[in-house]
Design an enzyme around this catalytic site. Structure first.
Site, PDB file in Angstrom:
ATOM      1  N   LEU A  85       0.811  -1.209   0.000  1.00  0.00           N
ATOM      2  CA  LEU A  85       0.000   0.000   0.000  1.00  0.00           C
ATOM      3  C   LEU A  85       0.846   1.261   0.000  1.00  0.00           C
ATOM      4  CD1 LEU A  85      -2.767  -1.076   2.528  1.00  0.00           C
ATOM      5  CD2 LEU A  85      -3.131  -0.489   0.132  1.00  0.00           C
ATOM      6  N   ASP A 108      10.799   3.981   4.987  1.00  0.00           N
ATOM      7  CA  ASP A 108      10.663   2.538   5.160  1.00  0.00           C
ATOM      8  C   ASP A 108      11.884   2.075   5.935  1.00  0.00           C
ATOM      9  OD1 ASP A 108       8.808   0.244   3.798  1.00  0.00           O
ATOM     10  OD2 ASP A 108      10.825  -0.527   4.159  1.00  0.00           O
ATOM     11  N   ASP A 164      13.519   3.772  11.376  1.00  0.00           N
ATOM     12  CA  ASP A 164      12.488   3.174  12.221  1.00  0.00           C
ATOM     13  C   ASP A 164      11.475   4.233  12.627  1.00  0.00           C
ATOM     14  OD1 ASP A 164      10.968   1.922  14.141  1.00  0.00           O
ATOM     15  OD2 ASP A 164      12.636   1.439  15.475  1.00  0.00           O
ATOM     16  N   ILE A 165      10.300   4.199  12.029  1.00  0.00           N
ATOM     17  CA  ILE A 165       9.300   5.243  12.254  1.00  0.00           C
ATOM     18  C   ILE A 165       8.758   5.220  13.677  1.00  0.00           C
ATOM     19  CG2 ILE A 165       7.245   3.927  11.559  1.00  0.00           C
ATOM     20  CD1 ILE A 165       8.150   7.617  10.771  1.00  0.00           C
ATOM     21  N   ASN A 222       1.336   4.688   7.214  1.00  0.00           N
ATOM     22  CA  ASN A 222       0.993   3.413   6.594  1.00  0.00           C
ATOM     23  C   ASN A 222       1.802   2.243   7.140  1.00  0.00           C
ATOM     24  OD1 ASN A 222       0.070   1.614   4.193  1.00  0.00           O
ATOM     25  ND2 ASN A 222       2.309   1.675   4.000  1.00  0.00           N
ATOM     26  N   TYR A 230      -2.532  -7.257  16.708  1.00  0.00           N
ATOM     27  CA  TYR A 230      -2.770  -6.367  15.572  1.00  0.00           C
ATOM     28  C   TYR A 230      -4.114  -5.655  15.721  1.00  0.00           C
ATOM     29  CZ  TYR A 230      -3.149  -4.998  10.618  1.00  0.00           C
ATOM     30  OH  TYR A 230      -3.276  -4.304   9.442  1.00  0.00           O
ATOM     31  N   LYS A 235      -4.534  -1.625  15.940  1.00  0.00           N
ATOM     32  CA  LYS A 235      -5.297  -0.910  14.917  1.00  0.00           C
ATOM     33  C   LYS A 235      -6.546  -0.248  15.496  1.00  0.00           C
ATOM     34  CE  LYS A 235      -2.763  -1.402  11.243  1.00  0.00           C
ATOM     35  NZ  LYS A 235      -2.156  -0.206  10.607  1.00  0.00           N
ATOM     36  N   THR A 284      -1.315  -7.457  -0.090  1.00  0.00           N
ATOM     37  CA  THR A 284       0.013  -6.908   0.158  1.00  0.00           C
ATOM     38  C   THR A 284       0.878  -8.008   0.766  1.00  0.00           C
ATOM     39  OG1 THR A 284      -0.425  -6.200   2.445  1.00  0.00           O
ATOM     40  CG2 THR A 284      -1.072  -4.677   0.682  1.00  0.00           C
TER      41      THR A 284
END
Length: 282
Positions: A13, A32, A54-55, A81, A152, A156, A186
């Site tokens: 995505l 990324d 590393d976000i 994302n 997860y 989320k 994905t």
């Protein structure tokens, strides 16, 4: 020309979003964890800036926002994302699997959002007009839950709540915050959608990640300034508004309840309330 940061842009995505933004004339700042993967996407995007890292690291997220502004002269949108899965049934989830998923999917949204919002808030307070957009990525698992994805789903769900709170707090500064709950094939979902084929009658691959990106590009536009605090489910050619928790039927005794009398009360409340949508996989 508007500038947008896209996290998790190395594949799936994120890559689709990056290409869609580039095709509509945006400057794209791509993030990324994998530098090689990121460079490959950047090569496909005119005027792209690739910043691997590393976000979910607080300092790196701050530097990503700072560098986007320094190198392009502005920042107009942030698309959160980046994500990962570590699927297990609840009683088999390890501490590391819980921490990794919550860190990347939830903190990895909050850290760049917080630093970008601080930048835009400072601009607004200085008298500079702001038309900033944040697009988060939640999931059907976060909205309804998903068996085998407790970590997860929790992360989320946190993204959906983060979206609502951020929208309420940041509206005064010209910042909108929305989220998408996409369904697409994905790297994270390839085992689920491996056998999905394009529908001949539709003439396109309904599970292609590219189908999700038009909504993301629009939500990041100046035109979308009237929409904030909403979650959109998007799959193939379908877009819908997710309807979250609402206040339901109530009973008020006007005093403290006795536990012994609550059975019939709760039964009545449940009878009058709409049935919740089923958890995925239940």
């Amino acid at each position: 020309m508007r500038t947008v940061i896209v996290t998790g842009a190395g594949q799936g995505l994120g890559r689709a979003h990056a290409l869609a933004f580039a095709a509509t004339g945006h400057r794209v700042v791509l993030n990324d964890l994998d530098p090689a993967r990121l460079d490959a996407v950047a090569a496909e995007c005119p005027q792209a800036l690739a910043i691997p890292g590393d976000i979910a690291d607080w300092g790196f997220a701050a530097s990503l926002v700072e560098r986007a502004v320094a190198d392009t002269g502005r920042l107009d949108a942030l698309v959160n994302n980046a994500g990962l899965v570590r699927d297990r049934m609840l009683t088999n989830v390890s501490e590391a699997e819980w921490d990794d998923v919550v860190r990347v999917n939830l903190k990895g949204h909050f850290a760049p959002l917080r630093h970008a919002a601080a930048y835009w808030k400072a601009q607004a307070k200085a008298g500079t007009p702001v038309a900033a957009r944040i697009v988060n990525t939640t999931s059907g698992a976060g909205l309804l839950g998903s068996v085998g994805q407790v970590n997860y789903s929790a992360a989320k769900a946190g993204v959906a709540a983060l979206t609502q709170v951020a929208a309420a707090e940041l509206a005064r500064y010209g910042i909108t915050v929305n989220a998408i709950a996409p369904s697409a094939r994905t790297a994270m979902t390839e085992s689920v959608f491996a056998s999905t084929m394009a529908a001949p009658e539709q003439g396109f691959d309904a599970m292609a990640p590219d189908n999700v990106s038009p909504l993301v590009v629009w939500l990041a536009s100046e035109e979308a300034g009237f929409v904030t605090g909403r979650v959109f489910e998007v799959s193939g050619g379908s877009v819908s508004v997710a309807d979250g928790w609402q206040h339901g039927p109530a009973a008020d005794a006007g005093r403290r309840w006795d536990p012994a009398e609550l059975g019939p009360v709760v039964r009545d409340l449940l009878a009058r309330a709409p049935q919740p949508a089923a958890v995925y996989g239940a």
